[in-house]
Enzyme design. Structure first.
Site, PDB file in Angstrom:
ATOM      1  N   ASP A  35      36.072  42.608  73.143  1.00 47.90           N
ATOM      2  CA  ASP A  35      37.480  42.390  72.842  1.00 47.90           C
ATOM      3  C   ASP A  35      38.236  43.321  73.797  1.00 47.90           C
ATOM      4  O   ASP A  35      37.646  44.242  74.369  1.00 47.90           O
ATOM      5  CB  ASP A  35      37.755  42.757  71.373  1.00 47.90           C
ATOM      6  CG  ASP A  35      39.235  42.754  71.044  1.00 47.90           C
ATOM      7  OD1 ASP A  35      39.924  41.763  71.346  1.00 47.90           O
ATOM      8  OD2 ASP A  35      39.703  43.765  70.490  1.00 47.90           O
ATOM      9  N   ASP A  87      42.064  44.778  73.436  1.00 54.58           N
ATOM     10  CA  ASP A  87      42.925  45.789  72.821  1.00 54.58           C
ATOM     11  C   ASP A  87      42.233  46.461  71.645  1.00 54.58           C
ATOM     12  O   ASP A  87      41.797  45.804  70.709  1.00 54.58           O
ATOM     13  CB  ASP A  87      44.245  45.156  72.388  1.00 54.58           C
ATOM     14  CG  ASP A  87      44.970  44.527  73.566  1.00 54.58           C
ATOM     15  OD1 ASP A  87      45.015  45.152  74.639  1.00 54.58           O
ATOM     16  OD2 ASP A  87      45.475  43.399  73.415  1.00 54.58           O
ATOM     17  N   ASN A 118      50.729  47.902  70.942  1.00 53.72           N
ATOM     18  CA  ASN A 118      51.200  46.589  70.508  1.00 53.72           C
ATOM     19  C   ASN A 118      51.703  45.781  71.686  1.00 53.72           C
ATOM     20  O   ASN A 118      52.595  46.206  72.404  1.00 53.72           O
ATOM     21  CB  ASN A 118      52.299  46.726  69.454  1.00 53.72           C
ATOM     22  CG  ASN A 118      51.733  47.076  68.095  1.00 53.72           C
ATOM     23  OD1 ASN A 118      50.580  46.755  67.806  1.00 53.72           O
ATOM     24  ND2 ASN A 118      52.515  47.722  67.271  1.00 53.72           N
ATOM     25  N   GLN A 135      45.903  36.886  72.629  1.00 55.27           N
ATOM     26  CA  GLN A 135      47.122  37.399  73.250  1.00 55.27           C
ATOM     27  C   GLN A 135      48.357  36.747  72.622  1.00 55.27           C
ATOM     28  O   GLN A 135      49.049  35.944  73.240  1.00 55.27           O
ATOM     29  CB  GLN A 135      47.076  37.185  74.771  1.00 55.27           C
ATOM     30  CG  GLN A 135      46.047  38.052  75.474  1.00 55.27           C
ATOM     31  CD  GLN A 135      46.378  39.524  75.342  1.00 55.27           C
ATOM     32  OE1 GLN A 135      47.473  39.965  75.670  1.00 55.27           O
ATOM     33  NE2 GLN A 135      45.434  40.314  74.828  1.00 55.27           N
ATOM     34  N   ALA A 136      48.622  37.136  71.373  1.00 51.69           N
ATOM     35  CA  ALA A 136      49.765  36.586  70.642  1.00 51.69           C
ATOM     36  C   ALA A 136      51.099  36.974  71.270  1.00 51.69           C
ATOM     37  O   ALA A 136      52.107  36.317  71.025  1.00 51.69           O
ATOM     38  CB  ALA A 136      49.724  37.037  69.181  1.00 51.69           C
ATOM     39  N   HIS A 172      47.788  31.471  72.093  1.00 47.29           N
ATOM     40  CA  HIS A 172      48.380  30.698  70.997  1.00 47.29           C
ATOM     41  C   HIS A 172      48.574  31.522  69.727  1.00 47.29           C
ATOM     42  O   HIS A 172      47.916  32.535  69.534  1.00 47.29           O
ATOM     43  CB  HIS A 172      47.473  29.509  70.653  1.00 47.29           C
ATOM     44  CG  HIS A 172      47.076  28.702  71.838  1.00 47.29           C
ATOM     45  ND1 HIS A 172      45.773  28.608  72.265  1.00 47.29           N
ATOM     46  CD2 HIS A 172      47.817  27.976  72.705  1.00 47.29           C
ATOM     47  CE1 HIS A 172      45.729  27.842  73.349  1.00 47.29           C
ATOM     48  NE2 HIS A 172      46.942  27.446  73.636  1.00 47.29           N
ATOM     49  N   CYS A 230      44.714  26.437  67.396  1.00 48.52           N
ATOM     50  CA  CYS A 230      43.696  26.124  68.393  1.00 48.52           C
ATOM     51  C   CYS A 230      42.297  26.515  67.911  1.00 48.52           C
ATOM     52  O   CYS A 230      42.136  27.095  66.846  1.00 48.52           O
ATOM     53  CB  CYS A 230      44.025  26.883  69.671  1.00 48.52           C
ATOM     54  SG  CYS A 230      44.015  28.679  69.385  1.00 48.52           S
ATOM     55  N   ARG A 262      41.577  30.940  69.231  1.00 52.45           N
ATOM     56  CA  ARG A 262      42.055  32.181  68.609  1.00 52.45           C
ATOM     57  C   ARG A 262      41.006  32.718  67.640  1.00 52.45           C
ATOM     58  O   ARG A 262      40.645  32.064  66.666  1.00 52.45           O
ATOM     59  CB  ARG A 262      43.382  31.945  67.884  1.00 52.45           C
ATOM     60  CG  ARG A 262      43.976  33.206  67.302  1.00 52.45           C
ATOM     61  CD  ARG A 262      45.388  32.965  66.761  1.00 52.45           C
ATOM     62  NE  ARG A 262      45.881  34.151  66.115  1.00 52.45           N
ATOM     63  CZ  ARG A 262      46.369  35.217  66.749  1.00 52.45           C
ATOM     64  NH1 ARG A 262      46.439  35.212  68.058  1.00 52.45           N
ATOM     65  NH2 ARG A 262      46.786  36.269  66.087  1.00 52.45           N
ATOM     66  N   ASP A 285      36.904  45.494  67.622  1.00 56.51           N
ATOM     67  CA  ASP A 285      37.419  46.485  66.665  1.00 56.51           C
ATOM     68  C   ASP A 285      38.010  45.843  65.411  1.00 56.51           C
ATOM     69  O   ASP A 285      38.409  46.558  64.501  1.00 56.51           O
ATOM     70  CB  ASP A 285      38.472  47.377  67.334  1.00 56.51           C
ATOM     71  CG  ASP A 285      39.739  46.623  67.705  1.00 56.51           C
ATOM     72  OD1 ASP A 285      39.641  45.485  68.203  1.00 56.51           O
ATOM     73  OD2 ASP A 285      40.837  47.171  67.500  1.00 56.51           O
TER      74      ASP A 285
END
Length: 151
Positions: free
Chosen positions: A8, A10, A18, A52-53, A91, A104, A107, A133
């Site tokens: 992952d 972040d 954020n 990646q929201a 998405h 989708c 995600r 994480d």
């Protein structure tokens, strides 16, 4: 077949910020660049799978994210490490704007990004590992039969 180390992004390779997209806000988690190099040196494909929201919400663009990913690889190159591929989900089913408001299969915890990487790189899941994480990282990896570890 290839073996892979999935990460992952972040909170796993970089300190959680954020909606990270600014290069100046990037800070690697201590020891992670060296861990990536260890996997590179041992013949693993190193692959990022990241939700990646921030793109979905309109906070930054796909190009902003690609620029950050190029910078991550440039920084890793300084120690002889690299990431082979970055898979991302732009998405969000509820908070997405326009074309990004999609329920989708990519995600996490859905396995779409990992499944695509397995196909693209001919990955042997029995020889692969995933680091994340969040519970949804682990769930996505396990859905693909990959040993998944919380960091």
């Amino acid at each position: 077949m290839n073996k892979a180390a999935f990460f992952d992004r972040d909170g796993t390779i970089n300190v959680e910020v954020n909606y990270l997209y600014k290069i100046e806000d990037l800070k690697f988690i201590e020891g992670i660049p060296e861990l990536i190099k260890k996997y590179n040196d041992n013949g693993y494909k190193v692959i990022i799978v990241t939700n990646q929201a921030g793109i979905a919400r309109g906070y930054y663009t796909e190009e902003d994210m690609h620029k950050l990913h190029r910078h991550i690889n440039a920084e890793l190159k300084k120690i002889g490490a690299h990431i082979d591929a970055f898979y991302f989900c732009p998405h969000h089913p509820e908070h997405g704007i326009g074309k990004y408001k999609v329920d989708c299969n990519c995600r996490k915890p859905k396995p779409g990004m990992i499944e695509q990487a397995i196909k693209d790189f001919d990955i042997d899941v029995s020889q692969s590992i995933l680091f994340g994480d969040k519970p949804w990282d682990i769930e996505a990896g396990e859905k693909c039969g990959i040993l998944s570890i919380v960091v």
